[in-house]
Design an enzyme around this catalytic site. Structure first.
Site, PDB file in Angstrom:
ATOM      1  N   LEU A   1      46.428  34.197  49.387  1.00  0.00           N
ATOM      2  CA  LEU A   1      45.998  35.341  49.120  1.00  0.00           C
ATOM      3  C   LEU A   1      46.212  36.036  47.812  1.00  0.00           C
ATOM      4  O   LEU A   1      45.613  36.809  47.471  1.00  0.00           O
ATOM      5  CB  LEU A   1      46.343  36.547  50.450  1.00  0.00           C
ATOM      6  CG  LEU A   1      45.685  36.160  51.669  1.00  0.00           C
ATOM      7  CD1 LEU A   1      45.845  35.024  52.404  1.00  0.00           C
ATOM      8  CD2 LEU A   1      45.810  37.399  52.432  1.00  0.00           C
TER       9      LEU A   1
ATOM     10  N   ASP B   1      55.111  37.464  46.123  1.00  0.00           N
ATOM     11  CA  ASP B   1      54.318  38.149  45.627  1.00  0.00           C
ATOM     12  C   ASP B   1      54.922  38.716  44.216  1.00  0.00           C
ATOM     13  O   ASP B   1      56.167  38.959  44.132  1.00  0.00           O
ATOM     14  CB  ASP B   1      54.375  39.371  46.391  1.00  0.00           C
ATOM     15  CG  ASP B   1      52.920  40.276  46.310  1.00  0.00           C
ATOM     16  OD1 ASP B   1      52.742  40.847  45.006  1.00  0.00           O
ATOM     17  OD2 ASP B   1      52.193  40.579  47.197  1.00  0.00           O
TER      18      ASP B   1
ATOM     19  N   TYR C   1      35.255  37.533  38.159  1.00  0.00           N
ATOM     20  CA  TYR C   1      35.992  37.545  39.102  1.00  0.00           C
ATOM     21  C   TYR C   1      35.203  36.511  40.209  1.00  0.00           C
ATOM     22  O   TYR C   1      35.911  35.815  40.835  1.00  0.00           O
ATOM     23  CB  TYR C   1      36.234  38.909  39.746  1.00  0.00           C
ATOM     24  CG  TYR C   1      36.907  38.882  41.208  1.00  0.00           C
ATOM     25  CD1 TYR C   1      38.350  38.446  41.447  1.00  0.00           C
ATOM     26  CD2 TYR C   1      36.113  39.024  42.489  1.00  0.00           C
ATOM     27  CE1 TYR C   1      38.913  38.445  42.479  1.00  0.00           C
ATOM     28  CE2 TYR C   1      36.825  39.246  43.712  1.00  0.00           C
ATOM     29  CZ  TYR C   1      37.949  38.688  43.674  1.00  0.00           C
ATOM     30  OH  TYR C   1      38.917  38.638  44.833  1.00  0.00           O
TER      31      TYR C   1
END
Length: 319
Positions: free
Chosen positions: A76, A31, A149
Site C-alpha cells: 500500500l 512505513d 500519479y
C-alpha cells in the site's frame, strides 16, 4: 500466516494491519511516515504479533529482508493525495514506481504472494462510466502533474502483470475514495476529511469547481475486507479489482450531507480549481466503479452505507 504491509502506518494500511491481527496473522508494517502516522498504530505497542519498521520501500535491501519469510505482501505504500502529487511529482513517481519494482522483485525471488493497492485514478478522464476493470483509460497531457500519479499506478499494475507472467502470485485492487477514522485530518487526499474538519470548526466548506462532479465513497472497513480477499483467495490471482461503493454522489451534496450530520451552521464556498491547484490541473467529472467482478470472484460487497460511514468518521473527528 505472516504478512508485510507496506504503508502500514497509513490510513488504509493501519486498518488493514488491525484486521489481519484480528484474524490471527503475524504482521510487519513498513512505513516512512511521510503521510503515515505513529498514532495510527500506537494501540499495537504491546501486540507481540506486530512489528513496526520505519523505512522506505525505495530501500531495496530493506524490502528484500522484510519480505523473506512472509506469506503475503500487501503493498500500500505510495505518495497519494492530489496536493502531494502536484507539489512534488518527482517524489511521487519515484516512490510509486521504484518502490513497487522493489517489492515485486523481492517477492518474486522469495516466492511470496503480492496484493498491490492501485487507484481509480488509473481510469483518468474516461467517460465510460461506471468503470470496469478492462475498460478504456483516458489520460490528459503529460505536462499536467495529476496524470503522473495515474501513469505511475498504471505502470505499477503493468509490473504486476509482467511478474505474473513469470510465475508470481499477484493481484491488484483499485480503491475508490476510501474514507473513515484515521484519514489525514488535514484533508490531504480526502475531501471527506476536509469537509468534516471545516464543518466541525464552523468554517465554510470549500467546494472545488461547481460541485457537480461525482464520486463514490467507500468506508475503510469495506476497502480492507476487499483487500484481504484479493490478497488471499485463489480466485483473485492474476486479476485486478475495483473496490468501491457503486453509490454515486455529487461533491456539493456530500458537503451538505456532512453539514447536516455534524449539525454545523457552515455555508458552502466555491473555489475554482485553478485557485486551489494552479493552472495546470484537470479533474475527472465522474468516477464510479462497476464492482461486479469483485462481487463475482471474491464476494466483495460493501457493508457500510455512506450515511453510517460519515457518522462514524465524524464521531472519530470529534474525539
Amino acid at each position: 500466516m505472516r504478512a508485510l504491509v507496506t504503508g502500514g502506518a497509513g490510513f488504509i494500511g493501519s486498518h488493514l494491519v488491525d484486521a489481519l491481527l484480528v484474524r490471527g496473522w503475524e504482521v510487519v508494517a513498513l512505513d516512512n511516515l511521510f503521510t503515515g502516522q505513529r498514532a495510527n498504530i500506537a494501540h499495537l505497542a504491546a501486540e507481540h504479533r506486530f512489528r513496526f519498521v520505519e523505512g522506505d520501500v525505495c530501500d531495496a535491501h530493506l524490502v528484500d529482508e522484510l519480505i523473506r519469510g512472509c506469506d503475503v505482501v500487501f503493498h500500500l505504500a505510495a505518495v497519494v493525495g492530489v496536493k502531494h502529487v502536484i507539489d512534488n511529482p518527482l517524489a511521487g513517481m519515484r516512490t510509486n514506481v521504484l518502490g513497487t519494482a522493489n517489492v515485486l522483485a523481492a517477492a518474486h525471488r522469495h516466492g511470496v504472494r503480492v496484493c498491490l493497492a492501485s487507484s481509480s485514478e488509473v481510469y483518468g478522464q474516461s467517460e465510460d462510466v461506471p468503470f470496469v476493470e478492462d475498460g478504456p483509460r483516458v489520460l490528459g497531457p503529460t505536462w499536467i502533474p495529476r496524470w503522473s500519479y495515474a501513469t505511475a499506478k498504471a505502470l505499477d499494475e503493468h509490473l504486476c502483470f509482467a511478474y505474473r507472467d513469470r510465475g508470481l502470485e499477484v493481484s491488484v485492487v483499485r480503491y475508490f475514495n476510501a474514507y473513515g477514522p484515521r484519514t489525514d485530518p488535514r484533508g490531504y487526499g480526502s475531501v471527506v476529511a476536509r469537509f468534516v474538519n471545516q464543518a466541525l470548526s464552523g468554517e465554510p466548506l470549500t467546494v472545488h469547481g461547481d460541485g457537480q462532479q461525482t464520486r463514490s465513497f467507500t468506508y475503510v472497513s469495506d476497502s480492507v475486507e476487499g483487500t484481504i480477499r484479493a490478497g488471499t483467495m485463489p480466485a483473485a490471482l492474476g486479476e485486478a479489482f475495483n473496490l468501491g461503493s457503486e453509490e454515486e454522489i455529487t461533491i456539493e451534496r456530500l458537503a451538505r450531507e456532512i453539514i447536516a450530520l455534524t449539525g454545523s451552521r457552515s455555508a458552502l464556498t466555491y473555489m475554482p480549481y485553478e485557485a486551489a491547484f494552479g493552472a495546470h490541473f484537470a479533474e475527472p467529472r465522474r468516477r464510479v466503479p462497476n464492482a461486479g467482478k469483485a462481487r463475482r470472484l471474491i464476494g466483495f460487497e460493501p457493508q457500510v452505507s455512506l450515511q453510517d460511514g460519515l457518522r462514524r468518521t465524524i464521531e472519530w473527528f470529534r474525539g
